[in-house]
Design an enzyme around this catalytic site. Structure first.
Site, PDB file in Angstrom:
ATOM      1  N   TYR A   1      -3.236  -2.714 -10.588  1.00 28.01           N
ATOM      2  CA  TYR A   1      -3.192  -2.439  -9.149  1.00 28.01           C
ATOM      3  C   TYR A   1      -2.414  -3.529  -8.408  1.00 28.01           C
ATOM      4  O   TYR A   1      -1.570  -3.238  -7.550  1.00 28.01           O
ATOM      5  CB  TYR A   1      -4.611  -2.326  -8.602  1.00 28.01           C
ATOM      6  N   LYS A  19       0.584   3.467  -3.064  1.00 31.74           N
ATOM      7  CA  LYS A  19      -0.579   4.312  -3.344  1.00 31.74           C
ATOM      8  C   LYS A  19      -0.213   5.792  -3.389  1.00 31.74           C
ATOM      9  O   LYS A  19      -0.777   6.560  -4.176  1.00 31.74           O
ATOM     10  CB  LYS A  19      -1.654   4.077  -2.282  1.00 31.74           C
ATOM     11  N   TYR A  70      -4.282   4.653   7.759  1.00 35.41           N
ATOM     12  CA  TYR A  70      -5.580   3.991   7.893  1.00 35.41           C
ATOM     13  C   TYR A  70      -6.357   4.557   9.077  1.00 35.41           C
ATOM     14  O   TYR A  70      -6.337   5.762   9.313  1.00 35.41           O
ATOM     15  CB  TYR A  70      -5.409   2.472   7.989  1.00 35.41           C
ATOM     16  N   VAL A  86       0.959  -3.363   4.318  1.00 32.83           N
ATOM     17  CA  VAL A  86       0.906  -4.648   5.010  1.00 32.83           C
ATOM     18  C   VAL A  86       2.173  -5.468   4.795  1.00 32.83           C
ATOM     19  O   VAL A  86       2.336  -6.532   5.388  1.00 32.83           O
ATOM     20  CB  VAL A  86      -0.336  -5.466   4.593  1.00 32.83           C
ATOM     21  N   SER A 124       0.797  -1.234   0.000  1.00 29.66           N
ATOM     22  CA  SER A 124       0.000   0.000   0.000  1.00 29.66           C
ATOM     23  C   SER A 124       0.828   1.282   0.000  1.00 29.66           C
ATOM     24  O   SER A 124       0.293   2.359  -0.269  1.00 29.66           O
ATOM     25  CB  SER A 124      -0.940   0.019   1.213  1.00 29.66           C
TER      26      SER A 124
END
Length: 341
Positions: free
Chosen positions: A198, A76, A250, A268, A73
């Protein structure tokens, strides 16, 4: 408040602090390795690295900083920057919001009024952002993505095929998000093509040192401090850091802002990057995660670094903090804020 002299840091002192921090944090045993993607479950939970890279290219590191892992992530942030360059701020904002959610990163939820995903840092928003990457077909889009990452890290990078295949095989939750967004016209591509890109983006291989250089590139207004290459237009760095600050950790983002006070992004994989604008990038790699998907050791390390060097963006004592700069073979102390520049 400590006096100025006690806050001065030579390179040896910075390195010594990181080594002591590494030794104390490696004893932490909380958290567990992500296992919802089978390939991630195979990682050694004892791997641990810390790296700092300053905006002028100085590197401080300890531990497993050369070990390669998938970026997950953390990607991103940088894909958001590429989408902004391809389409501009207003177009991207029409497809992806910038509000924190308070929900888990993989929640199947859109903004009730606008039907947009809430922000680019949750999975739904990241899938929508990835679908904005320009290119004539999947090969050109992937090549543009890899070239973008290469500018940030300063060398060629590859996609880990095993992780990509593993993510693709277990990605039904992400498919559900993508179909929901296509229903509301937030994603225009073929769903499998968008998701393939992705999954490939999340499977890019990096090291802790690579992540620190990427973070330092954002600290340096989009210019890689090791190569001098521009990775992203300076005008979009503000957008990237703003969303990192409010949404990058998050549903821990608020407490992170309170305790650490820096734009950051976790993944993660066990990685965390943090950016001190105009000054340095921080990266930590340690796979065991807490219940919110953030590295247990990584959170502790970043909190300690922020506190030790007064890096919290709203810390009024920041003008007293210094690192050492090398100029033409000579050394001089420089402030970590612009008050004394």
């Amino acid at each position: 408040m400590p006096d100025d002299a006690s806050l001065c840091r030579t390179p040896d002192a910075v390195q010594s602090f990181l080594e002591g921090l590494y030794q104390s944090c490696r004893e932490l045993r909380g958290g567990k390795v992500a296992d919802y993607i089978p390939e991630l479950a195979k990682v050694d939970p004892n791997l641990f690295g810390i790296c700092l890279v300053t905006a002028d290219g100085q590197v401080f590191e300890v531990g497993d900083t050369a070990h390669l892992f998938t970026i997950q992530s953390i990607s991103k942030v940088f894909v958001q920057g590429l989408a902004l360059e391809d389409h501009g701020r207003d177009y991207v904002l029409a497809r992806v919001g910038v509000e924190p959610t308070g929900d888990a990163f993989n929640a199947i939820i859109l903004d009730e009024a606008s039907k947009r995903p809430y922000n680019p840092m949750v999975n739904a928003g990241a899938i929508a952002t990835t679908s904005l990457i320009a290119g004539d077909g999947p090969t050109e889009r992937l090549n543009r993505l890899l070239n973008m990452f290469r500018r940030y890290v300063g060398h060629d990078i590859v996609v880990d095929v095993a992780t990509y295949v593993s993510e693709r095989a277990t990605g039904d939750r992400n498919r559900a998000m993508a179909y929901l967004m296509r229903h509301f016209k937030m994603v225009d591509w073929d769903i499998e093509e968008a998701l393939d890109l992705y999954f490939q983006q999340c499977s890019v291989m990096v090291s802790c040192r690579d992540l620190a250089v990427m973070a330092a590139t954002l600290a340096n207004q989009g210019v890689n401090p090791m190569t001098g290459d521009r990775a992203v237009e300076a005008g979009y760095v503000r957008d990237m850091l703003s969303v990192m600050y409010t949404c990058g950790m998050y549903n821990f983002a608020g407490e992170w802002a309170y305790r650490v006070g820096l734009p950051a992004k976790s993944g993660v994989c066990g990685g965390i990057i943090a950016v001190v604008p105009d000054q340095l990038g921080i990266a930590v790699f340690s796979p065991p995660l807490d219940g919110r998907g953030n590295s247990v050791r990584g959170v502790r390390v970043c909190e300690a670094i922020s506190q030790e060097f007064g890096l919290h963006l709203f810390d009024s004592s920041r003008g007293c903090h210094y690192f050492l700069e090398h100029l033409g073979g000579k050394e001089r102390l420089i402030s970590l804020s612009k008050e004394n520049s």
